[in-house]
Write an enzyme that holds these catalytic residues in place. Structure first.
Site, short mmCIF file in Angstrom:
data_model
loop_
_atom_site.label_atom_id
_atom_site.label_comp_id
_atom_site.label_asym_id
_atom_site.label_seq_id
_atom_site.Cartn_x
_atom_site.Cartn_y
_atom_site.Cartn_z
N SER A 125 0.87 -1.13 0.06
CA SER A 125 0.04 0.08 0.13
C SER A 125 0.85 1.13 -0.09
O SER A 125 2.21 1.04 0.28
CB SER A 125 -1.02 0.01 1.17
OG SER A 125 -0.29 0.25 2.53
N ILE B 84 3.05 4.50 -0.45
CA ILE B 84 4.31 4.89 -1.10
C ILE B 84 5.04 3.64 -1.59
O ILE B 84 5.57 3.52 -2.70
CB ILE B 84 5.33 5.59 -0.18
CG1 ILE B 84 4.58 7.05 -0.09
CG2 ILE B 84 6.78 5.71 -1.06
CD1 ILE B 84 5.59 7.84 0.95
N SER C 78 11.92 10.35 7.18
CA SER C 78 10.79 11.47 7.26
C SER C 78 11.56 12.81 7.73
O SER C 78 12.43 13.03 8.38
CB SER C 78 9.64 11.24 8.18
OG SER C 78 8.90 12.22 8.41
N TYR D 136 8.18 8.18 16.66
CA TYR D 136 8.29 7.83 14.96
C TYR D 136 9.45 8.90 14.47
O TYR D 136 10.40 8.42 13.93
CB TYR D 136 6.96 8.31 14.35
CG TYR D 136 7.22 7.93 12.91
CD1 TYR D 136 6.95 6.85 12.37
CD2 TYR D 136 7.21 9.03 11.94
CE1 TYR D 136 6.73 6.45 10.98
CE2 TYR D 136 6.99 8.94 10.83
CZ TYR D 136 7.09 7.68 10.12
OH TYR D 136 7.27 7.55 8.84
N LYS E 82 12.99 8.00 12.75
CA LYS E 82 13.38 8.35 11.74
C LYS E 82 14.77 9.09 11.63
O LYS E 82 15.85 8.89 10.96
CB LYS E 82 12.56 9.44 11.05
CG LYS E 82 11.02 8.73 10.60
CD LYS E 82 11.31 7.51 9.56
CE LYS E 82 10.08 6.76 9.71
NZ LYS E 82 10.53 5.43 8.22
N THR F 92 -1.74 8.99 2.39
CA THR F 92 -1.66 7.35 2.39
C THR F 92 -2.35 6.84 3.47
O THR F 92 -2.85 7.32 4.43
CB THR F 92 0.03 6.83 2.65
OG1 THR F 92 0.34 7.33 4.08
CG2 THR F 92 1.01 7.37 1.90
#
EC number: 1.1.-.-
Length: 317
Positions: free
Chosen positions: A50, A52, A175, A201, A205, A234
């Protein structure tokens, strides 16, 4: 300081990370860069069912590449594989079911993979953002296990496979959110502070960016890169950040726009003319720190991250 970083990052994002930011940046793209065919080259895309990852896998398949989808959910993955095969007309699409939050599963997968397949390009796309602290079956915090340790184990295990091939590349979908975080190796699994899924998160990254720089130094035969896809519409963003998704709405990039730089790094000859280890945004190397944000880390801090990951990778092999 975090307030300053967040405000500076959001202002930058409104200018650069949105759909209009992509449209502005794309005026400088060379349209011939992605006019390539890659039959005979093999690409691994994690999280390729799914978002990207799927958009990336589809475009590689259309250009004749052999694609290995590494996914967690069998039913969703089978559907994505069938769709990619039908739309691209490429039958060389392989599916591997692996939970990237479980190091033992990754080690076992790579051991089997290298007996049967070759690999030219690894695309670390799969990611995890949760809004409350969860533990894996190994007792590891889920975000760290997937986004940092899982990426570390998969990449480390596949480096010997990649080094055997022509023009090997590793691309990690990081990110721009990492710009608000300084590397913190004192609480990698969020045991000592209140859990904030978005900041965890972003920290993961940041860790990916540091690892990319370290791998580039240690393995000069492989071209390593990481990148920011922009703010993209997304399924993951809709699920994990519903408020942000609702506020940004039509300003979010499409999945194809988010995948553009991933594809450029994976396919374009021009990409490897750039130094290995860089962080990219819209096909150009981008700074890994905001001005005055004090997010630089010392070599000792970066070495500590690698040592912790090495120890965990051995423990769960």
């Amino acid at each position: 300081m975090l307030l300053y970083r967040s405000a500076a990052w959001f202002a930058k994002g409104l200018r650069e990370y949105t759909k209009s930011g992509y449209e502005s940046a794309s005026k400088d793209f060379d349209p011939d860069d992605l006019e390539v065919q890659v039959p005979g080259r093999a690409f691994m895309v994690t999280g390729g069912n799914s978002g990207i990852g799927k958009a990336t896998a589809m475009e590689i398949a259309k250009r004749g590449g052999t694609v290995h989808l590494v996914c967690r959910d069998p039913s969703r993955a089978e559907g994505a594989r069938a769709e990619i095969m039908e739309e691209s007309g490429n039958q060389n699409i392989f599916l591997h079911i692996v939970d990237l939050s479980v190091p033992k599963s990754i080690w076992k997968f790579v051991e089997n993979f290298k007996q049967e397949h070759t690999l030219n390009v690894l695309i670390n796309n799969a990611g995890c953002m949760v809004n409350k602290r969860e533990l894996t079956e190994d007792g590891l915090e889920k975000s760290f296990a997937t986004n940092t340790l899982g990426v570390y184990v998969l990449t480390t295990a596949l480096i010997p496979v990649l080094e055997k091939e022509h023009d090997p590349r590793v691309i990690t979908v990081s990110s721009g959110g990492m710009l608000v975080q300084k590397l913190n190796t004192d609480d990698l699994q969020s045991e000592r502070t209140a859990f904030d899924g978005t900041m965890v998160y972003a920290q993961n990254k940041r860790q990916q960016v540091v690892l990319t720089e370290r791998w580039a130094q240690a393995h000069p035969a492989i071209h390593f890169s990481c990148m920011h896809p922009g703010w993209v519409d997304t399924p993951g963003v809709r699920l994990s950040m519903p408020g942000f998704h609702a506020r940004m709405g039509a300003r979010l990039r499409s999945e194809a726009q988010g995948a553009d730089t991933v594809l450029w790094l994976a396919l374009a000859p021009a990409a490897t003319a750039q130094p290995s280890g860089c962080f990219f945004q819209d096909r150009k190397p981008a700074p890994t720190h905001l001005p005055l944000a004090r997010t630089s880390s010392s070599p000792a801090e970066e070495e500590k991250l690698v040592e912790i990951l090495e120890e965990l990778a051995r423990r769960f092999k």
